[in-house]
Scaffold this motif. Structure first.
Motif, PDB file in Angstrom:
ATOM      1  N   ASP A   1      27.005 -74.545  53.219  1.00 11.53           N
ATOM      2  CA  ASP A   1      26.947 -73.518  52.180  1.00 11.53           C
ATOM      3  C   ASP A   1      28.126 -73.697  51.245  1.00 11.53           C
ATOM      4  O   ASP A   1      29.222 -73.226  51.523  1.00 11.53           O
TER       5      ASP A   1
ATOM      6  N   ASP B   1      25.522 -81.147  45.143  1.00 12.32           N
ATOM      7  CA  ASP B   1      25.417 -79.711  44.910  1.00 12.32           C
ATOM      8  C   ASP B   1      24.004 -79.479  44.371  1.00 12.32           C
ATOM      9  O   ASP B   1      23.701 -79.805  43.222  1.00 12.32           O
TER      10      ASP B   1
ATOM     11  N   VAL C   1      20.258 -74.152  49.483  1.00 13.47           N
ATOM     12  CA  VAL C   1      19.148 -74.956  48.978  1.00 13.47           C
ATOM     13  C   VAL C   1      18.166 -74.026  48.271  1.00 13.47           C
ATOM     14  O   VAL C   1      17.718 -73.037  48.856  1.00 13.47           O
TER      15      VAL C   1
ATOM     16  N   SER D   1      24.042 -80.399  55.850  1.00 17.42           N
ATOM     17  CA  SER D   1      24.175 -79.455  54.735  1.00 17.42           C
ATOM     18  C   SER D   1      25.212 -78.398  55.068  1.00 17.42           C
ATOM     19  O   SER D   1      25.550 -78.172  56.226  1.00 17.42           O
TER      20      SER D   1
ATOM     21  N   LEU E   1      19.053 -83.734  57.111  1.00 22.50           N
ATOM     22  CA  LEU E   1      20.083 -83.757  56.074  1.00 22.50           C
ATOM     23  C   LEU E   1      21.266 -82.870  56.455  1.00 22.50           C
ATOM     24  O   LEU E   1      21.101 -81.662  56.636  1.00 22.50           O
TER      25      LEU E   1
ATOM     26  N   ALA F   1      31.123 -78.249  52.520  1.00 20.24           N
ATOM     27  CA  ALA F   1      30.589 -79.607  52.650  1.00 20.24           C
ATOM     28  C   ALA F   1      31.726 -80.630  52.779  1.00 20.24           C
ATOM     29  O   ALA F   1      31.569 -81.646  53.454  1.00 20.24           O
TER      30      ALA F   1
ATOM     31  N   ARG G   1      14.423 -81.509  56.195  1.00 21.66           N
ATOM     32  CA  ARG G   1      15.573 -80.590  56.125  1.00 21.66           C
ATOM     33  C   ARG G   1      16.523 -80.764  57.312  1.00 21.66           C
ATOM     34  O   ARG G   1      17.740 -80.800  57.140  1.00 21.66           O
TER      35      ARG G   1
ATOM     36  N   VAL H   1      25.899 -85.313  52.112  1.00 25.08           N
ATOM     37  CA  VAL H   1      25.918 -83.922  52.550  1.00 25.08           C
ATOM     38  C   VAL H   1      25.375 -83.086  51.394  1.00 25.08           C
ATOM     39  O   VAL H   1      25.792 -83.265  50.245  1.00 25.08           O
ATOM     40  N   LEU H   2      24.434 -82.185  51.692  1.00 24.34           N
ATOM     41  CA  LEU H   2      23.928 -81.255  50.678  1.00 24.34           C
ATOM     42  C   LEU H   2      24.802 -80.019  50.668  1.00 24.34           C
ATOM     43  O   LEU H   2      25.140 -79.475  51.724  1.00 24.34           O
ATOM     44  N   ALA H   3      25.168 -79.579  49.471  1.00 28.99           N
ATOM     45  CA  ALA H   3      25.894 -78.320  49.312  1.00 28.99           C
ATOM     46  C   ALA H   3      24.906 -77.324  48.735  1.00 28.99           C
ATOM     47  O   ALA H   3      24.328 -77.552  47.675  1.00 28.99           O
ATOM     48  N   GLY H   4      24.692 -76.243  49.427  1.00 29.56           N
ATOM     49  CA  GLY H   4      23.697 -75.248  49.017  1.00 29.56           C
ATOM     50  C   GLY H   4      24.351 -73.932  48.694  1.00 29.56           C
ATOM     51  O   GLY H   4      25.548 -73.890  48.429  1.00 29.56           O
TER      52      GLY H   4
END
Length: 109
Positions: A101, A50, A80, A99, A97, A106, A94, A75-78
């Motif tokens: 929302d 996160d 961002v 990702s 990765l 995620a 970017r 996994v990126l949770a944005g």
């Protein structure tokens, strides 16, 4: 802003690491340790960062993200934050990765 790295309880093989504050070579250690623990745990099939609370990031965090990307579980949770997004865009990372929302989205990737 005070730095915070919070590891949430695993749910269904998913570990969420909440990151807030500034991350550079002098402050990366708690996050690096949380990532190492996640990467070394065979029960963890996905690691969600996160990143919504990150206020600054340098190449040290970028390097950690790339190392975690190689595990195939990141996994990126944005959304961002702008400063992190700029770093990811300038380095053309970017698009590499995965990702989503938010944490809930995620979890479904």
């Amino acid at each position: 802003m005070e730095q915070r790295v919070q590891v949430m309880p695993d749910e269904g093989g998913v570990r969420v690491i909440v990151c807030a504050g500034d991350f550079d070579q002098d402050t990366l250690q708690p996050l690096d340790q949380a990532c190492t623990n996640a990467a070394n745990d065979p029960a963890v099939r996905r690691v969600i960062f996160d990143v919504t609370g990150i206020t600054f990031a340098d190449s040290s965090l970028l390097n950690l993200l790339i190392r975690m990307l190689h595990t195939g579980r990141l996994v990126l949770a944005g959304p961002v934050p702008p400063r992190l997004g700029r770093l990811l865009d300038l380095t053309q990372v970017r698009d590499l990765l995965p990702s989503a929302d938010g944490i809930a989205a995620a979890r479904t990737l």
